[in-house]
Design a protein around this motif. Structure first.
Motif, PDB file in Angstrom:
ATOM      1  N   GLN A  35       1.766  -1.272   0.360  1.00 17.59           N
ATOM      2  CA  GLN A  35      -0.063  -0.556   0.112  1.00 17.59           C
ATOM      3  C   GLN A  35       1.115   1.179   0.025  1.00 17.59           C
ATOM      4  N   ILE A  36       1.677   0.912   0.678  1.00 18.51           N
ATOM      5  CA  ILE A  36       2.422   2.693   0.581  1.00 18.51           C
ATOM      6  C   ILE A  36       3.562   2.638  -0.717  1.00 18.51           C
ATOM      7  N   THR A  37       4.337   2.144  -1.014  1.00 14.63           N
ATOM      8  CA  THR A  37       4.985   1.446  -2.162  1.00 14.63           C
ATOM      9  C   THR A  37       4.381   2.481  -3.228  1.00 14.63           C
ATOM     10  N   LYS A  38       2.802   1.677  -2.903  1.00 15.98           N
ATOM     11  CA  LYS A  38       2.048   2.167  -4.613  1.00 15.98           C
ATOM     12  C   LYS A  38       1.289   4.079  -4.258  1.00 15.98           C
ATOM     13  N   GLN A  39       1.100   4.452  -2.895  1.00 12.86           N
ATOM     14  CA  GLN A  39      -0.065   5.497  -3.041  1.00 12.86           C
ATOM     15  C   GLN A  39       1.494   6.546  -2.988  1.00 12.86           C
ATOM     16  N   THR A  40       2.838   6.192  -2.269  1.00 13.42           N
ATOM     17  CA  THR A  40       3.734   6.724  -2.754  1.00 13.42           C
ATOM     18  C   THR A  40       4.377   6.878  -3.809  1.00 13.42           C
ATOM     19  N   ALA A  41       4.335   5.792  -4.902  1.00 12.28           N
ATOM     20  CA  ALA A  41       4.343   6.049  -6.393  1.00 12.28           C
ATOM     21  C   ALA A  41       3.559   6.946  -7.081  1.00 12.28           C
ATOM     22  N   LEU A  42       2.554   6.696  -6.884  1.00 12.96           N
ATOM     23  CA  LEU A  42       0.851   7.535  -7.277  1.00 12.96           C
ATOM     24  C   LEU A  42       1.572   9.095  -6.763  1.00 12.96           C
ATOM     25  N   THR A  43       1.689   9.212  -5.348  1.00 10.66           N
ATOM     26  CA  THR A  43       1.158  10.993  -5.570  1.00 10.66           C
ATOM     27  C   THR A  43       2.822  11.078  -6.259  1.00 10.66           C
ATOM     28  N   THR A  44       4.310  10.514  -6.096  1.00  9.40           N
ATOM     29  CA  THR A  44       4.968  11.463  -7.200  1.00  9.40           C
ATOM     30  C   THR A  44       4.372  11.801  -8.244  1.00  9.40           C
ATOM     31  N   THR A  45       4.061  10.508  -9.105  1.00  9.08           N
ATOM     32  CA  THR A  45       3.997  10.720 -10.190  1.00  9.08           C
ATOM     33  C   THR A  45       3.051  12.025 -10.166  1.00  9.08           C
ATOM     34  N   LYS A  46       1.521  12.516  -9.530  1.00 11.05           N
ATOM     35  CA  LYS A  46       0.654  13.507  -9.255  1.00 11.05           C
ATOM     36  C   LYS A  46       1.470  14.849  -9.158  1.00 11.05           C
ATOM     37  N   LEU A  47       2.027  14.414  -7.426  1.00  9.11           N
ATOM     38  CA  LEU A  47       3.584  16.188  -7.884  1.00  9.11           C
ATOM     39  C   LEU A  47       3.785  16.552  -9.306  1.00  9.11           C
ATOM     40  N   SER A  48       4.239  15.314 -10.151  1.00 10.17           N
ATOM     41  CA  SER A  48       4.606  15.885 -10.900  1.00 10.17           C
ATOM     42  C   SER A  48       4.352  16.454 -12.070  1.00 10.17           C
ATOM     43  N   GLY A  49       3.235  15.866 -12.121  1.00 18.60           N
ATOM     44  CA  GLY A  49       1.660  16.216 -13.126  1.00 18.60           C
ATOM     45  C   GLY A  49       1.108  17.832 -12.969  1.00 18.60           C
ATOM     46  N   VAL A  50       1.279  18.033 -11.152  1.00 15.34           N
ATOM     47  CA  VAL A  50       0.553  19.378 -11.615  1.00 15.34           C
ATOM     48  C   VAL A  50       1.831  20.293 -11.399  1.00 15.34           C
ATOM     49  N   SER A  51       3.076  19.916 -11.912  1.00 11.37           N
ATOM     50  CA  SER A  51       4.487  21.108 -11.935  1.00 11.37           C
ATOM     51  C   SER A  51       4.367  20.875 -12.757  1.00 11.37           C
ATOM     52  N   THR A  52       4.292  19.546 -13.856  1.00  7.88           N
ATOM     53  CA  THR A  52       4.203  19.968 -15.176  1.00  7.88           C
ATOM     54  C   THR A  52       3.072  20.718 -15.559  1.00  7.88           C
ATOM     55  N   LEU A  53       1.655  20.721 -15.255  1.00  2.10           N
ATOM     56  CA  LEU A  53       0.286  21.337 -15.528  1.00  2.10           C
ATOM     57  C   LEU A  53       0.634  23.524 -15.105  1.00  2.10           C
ATOM     58  N   LYS A  54       1.481  23.386 -14.087  1.00  3.01           N
ATOM     59  CA  LYS A  54       1.395  24.413 -13.528  1.00  3.01           C
ATOM     60  C   LYS A  54       2.879  25.148 -14.866  1.00  3.01           C
ATOM     61  N   SER A  55       3.370  24.800 -15.525  1.00  6.27           N
ATOM     62  CA  SER A  55       4.304  25.327 -15.720  1.00  6.27           C
ATOM     63  C   SER A  55       4.043  25.971 -16.891  1.00  6.27           C
TER      64      SER A  55
END
Length: 470
Positions: A35-55
Motif C-alpha cells: 500500500q505504501i509503495t503504491k501510494q508513494t509512487a502515485l503521489t510522486t507521479t501526481k506531484l510531477s503532473g501538477v508541476s508540469t501543468l503549472k509550468s
C-alpha cells in the motif's frame, strides 16, 4: 537494516531460522508495504503532473502578457516602416491610415544642463552647511546640506529625489576644481534648471551662462532647453520630447537624429499572422500538456489501463473547459467576433487549434478585418478582450494559493504522511524480526538441550545393556 539473526541455521534444531523469520516478517508487512509503495509512487507521479501543468500555464500566461503589451501591440492592423531608422522610427495603432509620408527631423528636443562653481573635491568638507533649492519646469525641490558635506554626498542627496524633481546630478573635474553638474530628465522648452542656495557657488539664475575658464562661475552649459521640430509632408510640427504621438493619426513617430526618412504605413498581414500563430501555439501547448497528463495508455495486451499522472482527475478537464469557453465567446467587435473568421478552429481530435493561413489571408484582403483583430484580442476595456478573458480563466488555477498550489500542498502532505508510515513500518519490522529471532533462538537452545539429554540417556542405557550382556 541489518538482520539481528546471527546464524542462518539453528545449531540445536537444524532449522533455517533466518529464512523462517524473514518469511514470517515479509508475510506480516506485505499488505502495508504494498500500500505504501503504491501510494508513494502515485503521489510522486501526481506531484510531477501538477508541476508540469503549472509550468504550461505559466508559459501560456507569459505568452498572453507579451501579446497584450500596450507599448508593443501584437495585433495592430497596420505596420509602419521607416526608410532610415537612424533618423526616424515609427509605430502604429489601429486608427492609422495606409500611406507614405515624407518626414524630416530639423531639430531634436533638448534638455537643460547647468554647472555650479568649482569646489575642492579632495576636501573632507568641500561644502559648508546650508540649503539648496532646484527649480525645473516650475517644480521646486529643497535640500538641506549638512555641515561638512562632500561633493559626492550632495550629489547623492540630489539623485535620491530625481524621480520627483526631474533633475539628476554628477561631478565633473577640470583644472580649476570639481563642479556639480545638474541635468534635466525632461526635454523641451521651459524645462531649464535654475537653483537658489545659501551656499556660495550653488546659485544659478535663468540667464547665467557658465564660463568654464572661471572657477567661481556657475550657469548654463550650452543652449537653453528647446522643443523638437520636424516636417511631415512639408508641414512643421513640434514636440517637447522626441516622440510625436498626435502629429499623424494612428502613428507614433520617434525622432532619433536630424535628417530625412520616408515612413510607410501598410496592412500588417504578416505581423498579424505571426501573432495569431503565437497565440495558437501557446494554447495548443496547454492542451497537449493536459492530454498527456490525462490520457491512459495501452498495456502489453493493448488495453488502455496504464494511467497517466492525472487520469480521471476533474481538475484538468475543468481547466480545459474554462479555456474553450473563452474561444467560443463572441468578442466586443462588430465585424470580427469569432476566431473562426480568422481561420482558427478547434481540431476534432485532440482539441488543439488549427490555423488556416488561406482563410486568414482572405479575411485580411477581402473583408478588411485587419483593424478589428486588435480589438478582438485586447478588447475595448481591460476585461472583454480574448487575452484578458484567457488570463482570467486560468488565474484561479495558476495564482499563488490557487487550485494547483493547494493540490501541491495536499500531495506534499500525503507524501509526508507516507514517509511517516514507512518509518513506523520499518520500526515494526525491526521489532518483529528481533522478537521472532529471539523466540526461535530460545526454541533452538531448548531443542539442543533436549537432544543433549536424550543422548545422555541413550548412552546410559547402552552402557547398562552392554554390562548385562557381559
Amino acid at each position: 537494516m541489518a538482520s539481528p539473526i546471527s546464524t542462518s541455521t539453528g545449531l540445536g534444531s537444524g532449522l533455517a531460522i533466518k529464512d523462517i523469520v524473514t518469511s514470517l516478517v515479509d508475510s506480516d508487512k506485505y499488505a502495508k508495504q504494498t500500500q505504501i509503495t503504491k501510494q508513494t509512487a502515485l503521489t510522486t507521479t501526481k506531484l510531477s503532473g501538477v508541476s508540469t501543468l503549472k509550468s504550461a500555464l505559466d508559459a501560456f500566461q507569459t505568452a498572453m502578457t507579451n501579446l497584450g503589451k500596450t507599448d508593443t501591440p501584437a495585433f495592430n492592423g497596420f505596420a509602419a516602416t521607416s526608410s532610415l531608422t537612424a533618423n526616424i522610427t515609427a509605430t502604429t495603432t489601429n486608427s492609422a491610415v495606409a500611406g507614405s509620408y515624407a518626414m524630416e527631423v530639423t531639430k531634436l528636443a533638448t534638455s537643460s544642463s547647468v554647472a555650479s562653481a568649482s569646489f575642492d573635491a579632495t576636501a573632507a568638507s568641500a561644502i559648508p552647511s546650508g540649503t539648496l533649492t532646484i527649480t525645473q519646469n516650475t517644480t521646486n525641490t529643497a535640500f538641506d546640506i549638512p555641515a561638512g558635506s562632500t561633493l559626492q554626498q550632495v550629489r547623492d542627496l540630489i539623485n535620491a529625489k530625481t524621480s520627483t524633481s526631474g533633475v539628476s546630478a554628477n561631478i565633473i573635474s577640470d583644472g580649476a576644481g570639481s563642479r556639480l553638474v545638474f541635468g534635466s530628465t525632461k526635454t523641451g522648452a521651459g524645462t531649464d534648471i535654475t537653483t537658489s542656495s545659501t551656499i556660495a557657488g550653488l546659485t544659478i539664475g535663468s540667464g547665467d551662462v557658465l564660463d568654464p575658464n572661471s572657477a567661481t562661475s556657475a550657469g548654463r552649459i550650452g543652449a537653453v532647453a528647446a522643443d523638437g521640430e520636424m516636417l511631415i509632408g512639408g508641414l512643421k510640427v513640434t514636440s517637447s520630447t522626441n516622440t510625436y504621438t498626435t502629429a499623424l493619426t494612428g502613428v507614433s513617430i520617434t525622432a532619433v537624429a536630424v535628417g530625412k526618412s520616408t515612413v510607410t504605413v501598410a496592412g500588417n498581414t504578416d505581423g498579424l499572422k505571426t501573432s495569431l500563430q503565437t497565440f495558437v501555439d501557446a494554447y495548443n501547448n496547454v492542451v497537449k500538456t493536459i492530454n498527456s497528463l490525462t490520457k491512459a495508455t495501452a498495456d502489453a495486451n493493448g488495453d488502455l489501463t496504464v494511467s497517466a499522472a492525472m487520469t480521471g482527475d476533474s481538475l484538468p478537464r475543468d481547466l480545459l473547459a474554462a479555456l474553450r469557453e473563452q474561444l467560443i465567446t463572441p468578442g466586443p467587435g462588430s465585424k470580427l467576433s469569432t476566431l473562426a473568421q480568422l481561420g482558427i478552429q478547434t481540431a476534432q481530435s485532440g482539441g488543439t487549434l488549427t490555423f488556416d493561413a488561406g482563410k486568414f489571408t482572405k479575411a485580411m484582403n477581402d473583408k478588411n478585418l485587419g483593424s478589428e483583430v486588435q480589438q478582438m484580442f485586447s478588447g475595448t476595456n481591460a476585461e472583454n478582450g480574448l487575452l484578458a478573458r484567457m488570463k482570467k480563466a486560468i488565474e484561479p488555477y495558476n495564482k499563488t494559493g490557487g487550485t494547483l498550489d493547494e493540490r501541491t500542498k495536499s500531495l506534499n502532505k500525503t507524501s509526508t504522511d507516507l514517509k511517516a508510515q514507512q518509518t513506523a513500518l520499518d520500526i515494526r519490522v525491526a521489532n518483529l524480526t528481533s522478537t521472532l529471532t529471539a523466540k526461535y533462538n530460545a526454541m533452538d537452545l531448548l531443542v539442543g538441550q533436549m537432544k543433549s539429554t536424550l543422548s545422555s540417556i541413550t548412552s546410559f542405557f547402552d552402557t547398562l545393556n552392554a554390562q548385562a550382556s557381559g
